[in-house]
Design a protein around this motif. Sequence first.
Motif, mmCIF file in Angstrom:
data_model
loop_
_atom_site.group_PDB
_atom_site.id
_atom_site.type_symbol
_atom_site.label_atom_id
_atom_site.label_comp_id
_atom_site.label_asym_id
_atom_site.label_seq_id
_atom_site.Cartn_x
_atom_site.Cartn_y
_atom_site.Cartn_z
ATOM 1 N N LEU A 185 0.878 -1.175 0.000
ATOM 2 C CA LEU A 185 0.000 0.000 0.000
ATOM 3 C C LEU A 185 0.908 1.216 0.000
ATOM 4 N N LEU A 186 1.021 1.854 -1.153
ATOM 5 C CA LEU A 186 2.036 2.890 -1.323
ATOM 6 C C LEU A 186 1.486 4.284 -1.031
ATOM 7 N N ALA A 187 1.977 4.863 0.088
ATOM 8 C CA ALA A 187 1.718 6.286 0.361
ATOM 9 C C ALA A 187 2.985 7.082 0.093
ATOM 10 N N ASN A 188 4.135 6.475 0.377
ATOM 11 C CA ASN A 188 5.443 7.135 0.257
ATOM 12 C C ASN A 188 5.772 7.415 -1.220
ATOM 13 N N LYS A 189 5.211 8.525 -1.720
ATOM 14 C CA LYS A 189 5.353 8.821 -3.154
ATOM 15 C C LYS A 189 6.796 9.096 -3.541
ATOM 16 N N GLU A 190 7.608 9.579 -2.559
ATOM 17 C CA GLU A 190 8.994 9.912 -2.898
ATOM 18 C C GLU A 190 9.744 8.684 -3.413
ATOM 19 N N SER A 191 9.408 7.494 -2.907
ATOM 20 C CA SER A 191 10.155 6.308 -3.341
ATOM 21 C C SER A 191 9.867 5.983 -4.806
ATOM 22 N N ILE A 192 8.639 6.133 -5.253
ATOM 23 C CA ILE A 192 8.358 5.811 -6.660
ATOM 24 C C ILE A 192 8.846 6.937 -7.570
ATOM 25 N N VAL A 193 8.857 8.172 -7.046
ATOM 26 C CA VAL A 193 9.402 9.284 -7.837
ATOM 27 C C VAL A 193 10.900 9.062 -8.068
ATOM 28 N N MET A 194 11.588 8.658 -7.015
ATOM 29 C CA MET A 194 13.035 8.427 -7.117
ATOM 30 C C MET A 194 13.366 7.232 -7.993
ATOM 31 N N ALA A 195 12.632 6.164 -7.781
ATOM 32 C CA ALA A 195 13.094 4.861 -8.287
ATOM 33 C C ALA A 195 11.992 4.113 -9.022
ATOM 34 N N GLY A 196 11.166 4.841 -9.788
ATOM 35 C CA GLY A 196 10.025 4.211 -10.471
ATOM 36 C C GLY A 196 10.372 2.904 -11.175
ATOM 37 N N GLY A 232 13.692 12.656 -17.909
ATOM 38 C CA GLY A 232 13.844 11.207 -17.694
ATOM 39 C C GLY A 232 15.060 10.867 -16.854
ATOM 40 N N GLY A 233 15.458 9.579 -16.902
ATOM 41 C CA GLY A 233 16.598 9.105 -16.115
ATOM 42 C C GLY A 233 16.364 9.393 -14.644
ATOM 43 N N ASP A 234 17.440 9.867 -13.984
ATOM 44 C CA ASP A 234 17.300 10.113 -12.544
ATOM 45 C C ASP A 234 16.934 11.569 -12.226
ATOM 46 N N ALA A 235 16.497 12.343 -13.244
ATOM 47 C CA ALA A 235 16.103 13.732 -12.969
ATOM 48 C C ALA A 235 15.015 13.817 -11.885
ATOM 49 N N PRO A 236 13.995 12.933 -11.890
ATOM 50 C CA PRO A 236 13.007 13.006 -10.799
ATOM 51 C C PRO A 236 13.624 12.763 -9.416
ATOM 52 N N ALA A 237 14.639 11.899 -9.347
ATOM 53 C CA ALA A 237 15.294 11.647 -8.048
ATOM 54 C C ALA A 237 16.063 12.888 -7.596
ATOM 55 N N ILE A 238 16.688 13.574 -8.543
ATOM 56 C CA ILE A 238 17.415 14.813 -8.216
ATOM 57 C C ILE A 238 16.412 15.869 -7.738
#
Length: 396
Positions: free
Chosen positions: A126-137, A327-333
């Motif tokens: 049950l995913l609430a932690n959106k930062e994890s999917i933004v970083m590492a989709g 794309g790439g890791d830009a969302p993680a940055i």
Amino acid sequence: MSTATPRRVAVLGATGSIGGSTLDVIARHPERFRASVLVAHRNVEALVALCVAHRPELAIIADPAMESALARQLTAAGVRCEVASGPEAITTAAAGPLCDTVVAAIVGAAGLDSTLAAARAGKRLLLANKESIVMAGPLLLAALREGGGELVPVDSEHNAIFQCLPGGRPDLDAKGVRRLILTASGGPFRGRSRAELAGVTPAQACKHPNWVMGRKISVDSATLMNKGLEVIEAHHLFGAAPERIEVVVHPQSMIHSMVEYADGSVLAQLGNPDMRTAIAHALAWPERIEAGVAPLDLAACAPLAFEQPDLATFRCLALAFAALREGGDAPAILNAANEVAVEAFLAGALPFLSIADLVEGVLAELPAQPVVDVQTLRERDAQARSVARRKLRTAC
Ligand code: NDP
């Protein structure tokens, strides 16, 4: 009433806003769910109180310096359960035998490892932690495939879209889906000009008009970065290209998001702004259970309004779209820079409008690289934080 054994639920971030709502829903259905693992960061008192109420098998405090205090207070409160501490204990528990369902509700990048571990272990996530999917989709999707479990989104917008789509992650073209329409309340500063935002305080930013949430996501809602993170989350969860995702401001927060189909139909999910609806849906899916949420009074919330987001004032949303397109890791940055910026704003060390400037500056200094593995991603996350902190120091 279900006669099956209750599902054992690990609540990561139990002392937070989503954690509290989750435990409220669980307590309403003891025959279906049992909170078997509870996790907090440093708030020992709140964690002990939750252990007294829910009697988990394992309580984990992320900060190892707090473990002895937790053990002592649990004993004093008459709670007998295992006690552990540290990030590794959280990751191990998320993948371990004490749970079959994991509620990922730690705030920020700190939730990444446990979210990935739960996915890899085939738990219902049950995913609430959106930062994890933004970083590492892409890595999270690969972990889900590897584990063979299922992800049900808790973020209310994605939960709404999940409900309006024909089955979890369909081929959007094959199912005639034209657009995903994410609604945004607009936050506490909707309608304000840049000049009016110059001196706003953390207390004002955290006073959301419709939702009661943790401080980080409240600031993200005020800057519209929250919506930007959600656009990236929707891209990964539903396989939607950026041009297929639209954001519309809907100040009443009654429509939680919509899906538009090729024939012109638009399906929406409505409900009062109470996270227990999405949480109950995700816990019980594909069944439906009572969530303790007041029925929607349509006449009382009319008229429902819609407007375009103001991307010139709330630049974080535009930055998130740009990072997704890059794309790439830009969302993680983007995410790492935003976490540093929000922390600084909450500490009174950065003006509200400079949050977007800082994120933009870090993105400009660190061009995107492909997402290879978690280790590389962690290094890039650390690099982005270090650049953001340097920029903060020179700005002050
Ligand atoms: P809160 O700030 O209310 O709670 C955060 C929780 O995470 C607390 O239990 C906190 O523990 C724990 N935590 C913080 N840092 C760590 C760490 N390093 N290790 C382990 N646990 C940690 O946040 P919310 O509940 O508002 O949000 C949680 C997540 O859910 C966020 O990613 C947010 O974006 C997402 N979300 C939230 C919504 C909401 O309505 N609140 C809606 C949709 C998504 P402690 O109390 O000890 O500090």
